[in-house]
Each structure stands twice: as structure tokens, then as C-alpha cells.
Write a protein that holds these residues in place. Structure first.
Motif, PDB file in Angstrom:
ATOM      1  N   HIS A 168     -12.937  83.311 104.773  1.00 34.96           N
ATOM      2  CA  HIS A 168     -13.773  82.539 103.857  1.00 34.96           C
ATOM      3  C   HIS A 168     -14.166  83.381 102.643  1.00 34.96           C
ATOM      4  O   HIS A 168     -14.121  82.910 101.503  1.00 34.96           O
TER       5      HIS A 168
ATOM      6  N   THR B 255     -11.100  83.750 100.453  1.00 35.67           N
ATOM      7  CA  THR B 255     -10.814  82.489  99.756  1.00 35.67           C
ATOM      8  C   THR B 255     -11.793  82.269  98.609  1.00 35.67           C
ATOM      9  O   THR B 255     -11.402  81.872  97.501  1.00 35.67           O
ATOM     10  N   THR B 256     -13.071  82.537  98.886  1.00 33.06           N
ATOM     11  CA  THR B 256     -14.088  82.380  97.843  1.00 33.06           C
ATOM     12  C   THR B 256     -13.805  83.316  96.678  1.00 33.06           C
ATOM     13  O   THR B 256     -13.866  82.918  95.506  1.00 33.06           O
TER      14      THR B 256
ATOM     15  N   ALA C 284     -10.929  84.643  95.845  1.00 33.39           N
ATOM     16  CA  ALA C 284      -9.715  84.193  95.158  1.00 33.39           C
ATOM     17  C   ALA C 284     -10.017  83.013  94.252  1.00 33.39           C
ATOM     18  O   ALA C 284      -9.510  82.943  93.122  1.00 33.39           O
ATOM     19  N   ASN C 285     -10.836  82.088  94.715  1.00 31.48           N
ATOM     20  CA  ASN C 285     -11.199  80.926  93.881  1.00 31.48           C
ATOM     21  C   ASN C 285     -11.966  81.357  92.634  1.00 31.48           C
ATOM     22  O   ASN C 285     -11.735  80.844  91.536  1.00 31.48           O
ATOM     23  N   VAL C 286     -12.883  82.296  92.793  1.00 25.20           N
ATOM     24  CA  VAL C 286     -13.650  82.794  91.651  1.00 25.20           C
ATOM     25  C   VAL C 286     -12.711  83.458  90.647  1.00 25.20           C
ATOM     26  O   VAL C 286     -12.771  83.197  89.439  1.00 25.20           O
TER      27      VAL C 286
ATOM     28  N   ASN D  49      -9.423  83.043  90.348  1.00 28.87           N
ATOM     29  CA  ASN D  49      -8.522  82.047  89.766  1.00 28.87           C
ATOM     30  C   ASN D  49      -9.220  81.245  88.676  1.00 28.87           C
ATOM     31  O   ASN D  49      -8.637  80.954  87.622  1.00 28.87           O
ATOM     32  N   GLN D  50     -10.465  80.864  88.945  1.00 28.65           N
ATOM     33  CA  GLN D  50     -11.206  80.099  87.946  1.00 28.65           C
ATOM     34  C   GLN D  50     -11.462  80.964  86.718  1.00 28.65           C
ATOM     35  O   GLN D  50     -11.328  80.508  85.578  1.00 28.65           O
TER      36      GLN D  50
END
Length: 133
Positions: A98, A101-102, A104-106, A108-109
Motif C-alpha cells: 500500500h 502504491t501510494t 507510486a501514485n504520488v 506519477n501524478q
């Protein structure tokens, strides 16, 4: 007949036999007393041996049951500890996944939209207006 009573009777008969050596009735009674005492001792010894055998059998049953129960308890404790450790490790892996993933999302954004710290007002600040200084 207990040993004390037997000894009293035996002493009494032996005393009278020593005074009347030829008395066949006293000799027969003395012989019968010895036979009865022998039967009593045999029966008593047999009962004690049977009691010891029963106690040994019960002790064996108890030890077998105790060993089985202890083994079952140890297996259950080990199984519970193993299940706990597996669940804890799975939860830690899920927490790490988790977090990754968090992150990576940050990233990527941030990479997709550009890193714009000024685009969000800080606490107590007004957003900047385009064209203002």
C-alpha cells in the motif's frame, strides 16, 4: 486376623503347649491357627498386589492421557503461533505494498501534472491569481 492378635494367640497356645506337650487338641488348634494366618496373609498379599496392579494401570492411563493432552496443547500453540506469524507477515506485506502504491501514485501524478507546490495554497494563504505579483 491382624499380626498382633495372631501373636497373642500363638504365644498363648505355645505357652500351654510347653506345659502340656502331649495335648493333641492344643496341637491341632495351634496348627489350625498357623493355617488360618497363612491363608489370611496370602489373601492380604494378593489384595495388595492386585491393588498395586490397578494403581499401575491407572497411572499408565493417566500418563497416556496427560501425554496426549500435552502433545495436543503443544500442537495447538504451535499452530496458533504459526497462524499469527503468517497473518502478521501478510499484513506487513500489504502495508508495504500500500505504501509503495501510494508513493507510486504520488510520483506519477507529480510527473504527469508537474510538481507545482504553489498550485495549492498553504494553510492561512490565499491562492495566487494569474498575472498578480
Amino acid at each position: 486376623m491382624n499380626s498382633q492378635d495372631f501373636d497373642k494367640c500363638r504365644q498363648f497356645l505355645e505357652e500351654h503347649l510347653s506345659k502340656n506337650i502331649g495335648n493333641k487338641d492344643l496341637l491341632a488348634v495351634y496348627q489350625k491357627l498357623i493355617e488360618l494366618k497363612s491363608q489370611y496373609d496370602t489373601a492380604t498379599d494378593k489384595a495388595l498386589i492386585e491393588k498395586e496392579i490397578r494403581e499401575a494401570e491407572l497411572n499408565t492411563q493417566f500418563r497416556t492421557s496427560a501425554y496426549t493432552n500435552d502433545t495436543d496443547l503443544n500442537k495447538a500453540v504451535h499452530r496458533n503461533n504459526t497462524d499469527f506469524n503468517m497473518a502478521w507477515n501478510a499484513q506487513q506485506a500489504e502495508n508495504h505494498r500500500h505504501y509503495q502504491t501510494t508513493q507510486a501514485n504520488v510520483f506519477n501524478q507529480a510527473m504527469g501534472n508537474g510538481y507545482q507546490p504553489w498550485s495549492q495554497p498553504g494553510q492561512g494563504q490565499l491562492p495566487q491569481q494569474p498575472g498578480s505579483y
